[in-house]
Enzyme design. Sequence first.
Site, PDB file in Angstrom:
ATOM      1  N   ASP A  26      30.379  47.688   8.623  1.00  0.00           N
ATOM      2  CA  ASP A  26      28.740  47.324   7.061  1.00  0.00           C
ATOM      3  C   ASP A  26      28.648  49.156   7.281  1.00  0.00           C
ATOM      4  O   ASP A  26      29.217  49.984   7.998  1.00  0.00           O
ATOM      5  CB  ASP A  26      27.999  46.591   7.697  1.00  0.00           C
ATOM      6  N   ASP A  28      25.503  50.252   5.124  1.00  0.00           N
ATOM      7  CA  ASP A  28      23.852  50.470   5.384  1.00  0.00           C
ATOM      8  C   ASP A  28      23.727  50.132   6.374  1.00  0.00           C
ATOM      9  O   ASP A  28      23.256  49.277   7.511  1.00  0.00           O
ATOM     10  CB  ASP A  28      23.022  49.661   4.379  1.00  0.00           C
TER      11      ASP A  28
END
Length: 241
Positions: A26, A28
């Site tokens: 991922d 953020d």
Amino acid sequence: MALRPVVPTPSETGSEWGNVSAVLFDMDGVLCNSEDLSRLAAVDVFAEMGVQVTAQDFVPFMGTGEANFLGGVASVKGVKGFNPESAKKRFFELYLDKYAKPNSGIGFPGAYELIVQCKNHGLKVAVASSADRIKVDANLAAAGLKVSMFDAVVSADAFENLKPAPDIFLAASKILGVPTNECLVIEDALAGVQAAKSACMRCIAVTTTLGEDTLRAAGPSLIRKEIGDICFNDILNGGSD
């Protein structure tokens, strides 16, 4: 045709942890220390509309894509005539102008090193984010991470169903040519952990955004403080010797 996860069995994996051939990062809160910055930009968007919100208001909607991130708070606050697409467009303008300057150092310590270590050991690596590609590219540039480091970059633009739906992770698995049961996800958001589980992928959760107890309720395989605390043995063997 819909992508379907492959459910691992003991005979397929040969062990409880099983083989890992790809790591899906991922962005953020995992590769980039950008969750707080995203919330600040979102507060700016609502301030321009004359709506007072706090950064904390956005926490329940993290990891679900910018339209949901902004629209969720608009719904809670009862904002009349809210247009998620125009709000998202303004969000990106503010975020890129104020918070995500190239090489501004928002990368988490250890992220680059872990990516390189995975690649050096023959694992495929991908970014798999619920953010739009414009934000993915800006964040990676701000963190000093080149897109060319990754075997795939999968963003929200082409998907109707974002995390906690597994679609983004399943697409990354297909692009990489790696079965879902050989993919490992690194996530910071509840929606991301839930998406990994729905895709039948192992998941290491990091507590950069949410507390350990909150993340544990979603059932990740392992929990670490941040990406710099994930060792290669965590990825390859689930932390066991």
